[in-house]
Design a protein around this motif. Structure first.
Motif, mmCIF file in Angstrom:
data_model
loop_
_atom_site.group_PDB
_atom_site.id
_atom_site.type_symbol
_atom_site.label_atom_id
_atom_site.label_comp_id
_atom_site.label_asym_id
_atom_site.label_seq_id
_atom_site.Cartn_x
_atom_site.Cartn_y
_atom_site.Cartn_z
ATOM 1 N N ALA A 206 0.713 -1.097 -0.043
ATOM 2 C CA ALA A 206 -0.137 -0.027 0.012
ATOM 3 C C ALA A 206 0.940 1.062 0.132
ATOM 4 O O ALA A 206 0.662 2.026 0.802
ATOM 5 N N THR A 207 1.920 1.361 -0.877
ATOM 6 C CA THR A 207 2.919 2.314 -0.799
ATOM 7 C C THR A 207 2.550 3.651 -1.338
ATOM 8 O O THR A 207 1.857 3.811 -2.395
ATOM 9 N N GLY A 208 2.984 4.640 -0.646
ATOM 10 C CA GLY A 208 3.265 5.777 -1.234
ATOM 11 C C GLY A 208 4.663 6.053 -2.296
ATOM 12 O O GLY A 208 4.976 5.005 -2.515
ATOM 13 N N GLY A 209 4.814 7.307 -2.812
ATOM 14 C CA GLY A 209 5.774 7.458 -3.659
ATOM 15 C C GLY A 209 5.146 7.859 -5.186
ATOM 16 O O GLY A 209 5.716 8.954 -5.707
ATOM 17 N N LEU A 210 4.246 7.261 -5.548
ATOM 18 C CA LEU A 210 3.572 7.475 -6.814
ATOM 19 C C LEU A 210 2.146 8.111 -6.671
ATOM 20 O O LEU A 210 1.423 8.034 -7.680
ATOM 21 N N ILE A 211 1.630 8.486 -5.338
ATOM 22 C CA ILE A 211 0.373 8.833 -5.399
ATOM 23 C C ILE A 211 -0.106 10.095 -6.542
ATOM 24 O O ILE A 211 0.773 11.031 -6.379
ATOM 25 N N ARG A 212 -1.155 9.807 -7.215
ATOM 26 C CA ARG A 212 -1.410 10.783 -7.938
ATOM 27 C C ARG A 212 -2.003 12.264 -7.434
ATOM 28 O O ARG A 212 -2.774 12.053 -6.492
ATOM 29 N N THR A 213 -1.212 13.411 -7.720
ATOM 30 C CA THR A 213 -1.344 14.552 -6.908
ATOM 31 C C THR A 213 -2.961 15.132 -7.260
ATOM 32 O O THR A 213 -3.321 15.810 -6.459
ATOM 33 N N ASN A 214 -3.559 14.621 -8.299
ATOM 34 C CA ASN A 214 -4.973 15.061 -8.700
ATOM 35 C C ASN A 214 -5.947 14.530 -7.431
ATOM 36 O O ASN A 214 -7.236 14.921 -7.399
ATOM 37 N N ILE A 357 -4.352 4.562 -1.699
ATOM 38 C CA ILE A 357 -3.682 3.994 -2.605
ATOM 39 C C ILE A 357 -4.302 3.289 -3.655
ATOM 40 O O ILE A 357 -4.602 1.962 -3.237
ATOM 41 N N ILE A 358 -4.963 3.525 -4.836
ATOM 42 C CA ILE A 358 -5.773 3.118 -5.443
ATOM 43 C C ILE A 358 -4.879 1.846 -6.364
ATOM 44 O O ILE A 358 -3.811 2.371 -7.170
ATOM 45 N N ALA A 359 -5.222 0.795 -6.290
ATOM 46 C CA ALA A 359 -4.335 -0.406 -6.881
ATOM 47 C C ALA A 359 -4.190 -0.120 -8.301
ATOM 48 O O ALA A 359 -3.056 -0.634 -8.830
ATOM 49 N N ASP A 360 -5.362 -0.063 -9.066
ATOM 50 C CA ASP A 360 -5.241 -0.125 -10.587
ATOM 51 C C ASP A 360 -4.156 1.112 -10.965
ATOM 52 O O ASP A 360 -3.386 1.078 -11.956
ATOM 53 N N GLU A 361 -4.309 2.192 -10.507
ATOM 54 C CA GLU A 361 -3.393 3.377 -10.621
ATOM 55 C C GLU A 361 -2.100 3.013 -10.287
ATOM 56 O O GLU A 361 -1.034 3.650 -11.174
ATOM 57 N N LEU A 362 -1.763 2.548 -9.164
ATOM 58 C CA LEU A 362 -0.435 2.381 -8.482
ATOM 59 C C LEU A 362 0.113 1.216 -9.563
ATOM 60 O O LEU A 362 1.403 1.608 -9.925
#
Length: 409
Positions: A206-214, A357-362
């Motif tokens: 459930a990682t951060g790092g690439l969370i979409r800023t929108n 953390i949206i699985a599909d987006e990550l």
């Protein structure tokens, strides 16, 4: 509200080869020395003060019975030690077979290392050596004041290096498996991008790092802004209220899902609401036999008794490698393509119903920056953001998969 005001205390009252491996270990030690020398020099210039942890402010005033009943007892995990550093004391736990494969854990933004204890115990039962630690100003670690020190990549990298060198075992002489959860995943990926020869396996939960800023709402942008529009003490009180779980409500232990209302209410593939899953583990018992040791109670306990917890939380949101880390993750992917270092894949464990953390987006973003051939994903149906607490077995399987890769090479 009166009960909340009473329990939140001061927040509501105001202000390659074996030889090459050893060479790298030596270089790492020198690097550690250089980093700490720089840190110490900066510390002397700015005179940062360490904010004491509950180990200093709470435990000395409790009886043995009261200590045992804490949501996070000081002996909650085996192999405890406290490691001094220029920025404060670090609580570390290390146990398991000394000749076992080594696994280092980095926990999330608001839960101390206890939250990953279930995974650690399962790995020890399977012959692994594990090490966990509390990030600065979480759990029983003290830490620098965010007024003088940013909770950023440099600080967390330095903390990991200190933890590694505090062991009587030579963790830096052989590559190990690194597990990071939520904020810890972002920190783990960042660390791997700088020290590829130390890491043989990377598990990001459930990682951060690439969370979409929108997905960041205007309220959160204002709340964690460094603009100075709102007084810092006022911001701390607002964040404390937001993190408070309380005895009946079961709010998220991590930052609230800041998605747009339409996405918050969108039904996932299972037909349930994503927004309902994030709350499901707040009352899950972390320590067998201790009904007071739940995720929510541990967070509330830190809010009440760790003066550095909320300031560190805010500074981490502002400065840690949580968002827009594509450039550092691309470094990891490029090194895997060139076979620089020991990492072969990056393993992800994601909750299908995680609204943070949206699985599909990550998955989409990770494959783009790392390379699709280097990404392996386990999506856990029915789980939200607290997936390592709900399903530690899935994390263990990911670690065993990494071990099997090495056995077959």
């Amino acid at each position: 509200m009166d009960n909340l005001q009473e329990r939140l205390g001061h927040y509501l009252r105001g202000p390659a080869s074996r030889s090459s491996l050893y060479l790298f270990a030596g270089a790492a030690c020198l690097g550690t020395y250089a980093i700490w020398r720089t840190i110490s020099s900066n510390a002397l210039e700015s005179s940062p003060k360490s904010i004491p942890s509950p180990a200093k402010t709470v435990l000395p005033h409790l009886s043995r019975k009261e200590t045992r009943r804490l949501p996070y007892p000081p002996d909650a995990l085996p192999g405890v030690r406290d490691v001094e550093s220029p920025y404060g004391s670090i609580r570390v736990y290390e146990w398991g077979r000394e000749d076992g494969e080594r696994v280092l854990f980095v926990h999330g933004i608001s839960t101390p290392s206890l939250a990953l204890g279930g995974v650690a115990h399962m790995l020890v039962e399977r012959g692994y050596r594990v090490m966990l630690f509390d990030l600065f100003n979480r759990g029983y670690s003290s830490g620098p004041s965010p007024s003088t020190t940013n909770y950023d990549s440099a600080l967390y990298t330095s903390q990991i290096l200190t933890v590694l060198t505090s062991s009587h075992l030579p963790w830096a002489s052989e590559p190990f498996i690194l597990i990071g959860y939520s904020l810890g995943g972002a920190i783990a990926a960042d660390f791997t991008s700088y020290f590829p020869h130390l890491i043989r396996g990377l598990v990001l939960i459930a990682t951060g790092g690439l969370i979409r800023t929108n997905h960041i709402s205007w309220k959160s942008r204002l709340l964690y802004s460094t603009s100075g529009l709102l007084p810092e003490r006022f911001l701390e009180r607002l964040v404390a209220r937001r993190l408070w779980t309380g005895p009946e409500t079961a709010r998220s232990i991590e930052p609230e899902a800041d998605t747009d209302p339409e996405l918050k209410n969108e039904e996932d593939r299972k037909g349930g609401l994503r927004s309902s899953a994030v709350y499901s583990s707040s009352h899950r018992v972390l320590l067998p036999g201790n009904p007071d040791s739940t995720v929510g109670e541990v967070v509330d306990w830190q809010l009440q008794h760790h003066q550095g917890f909320v300031p560190a939380f805010i500074s981490s949101i502002r400065h840690a490698p949580i968002h827009n880390q594509h450039h550092r993750w691309r470094v990891i992917g490029e090194r895997m393509r060139k076979r620089e270092g020991f990492l072969k894949h990056v393993d992800f464990v994601l909750g299908a119903r995680d609204p943070i953390i949206i699985a599909d987006e990550l998955q989409e973003d990770a494959k783009e920056v790392l390379g699709e051939e280097f990404v392996r994903v386990d999506v856990v149906e029915g789980s939200g953001h607290e997936v390592p607490i709900e399903r530690p077995d899935v994390v263990v399987k990911a670690v065993q998969r990494i071990s099997a890769d090495w056995e077959t090479q």
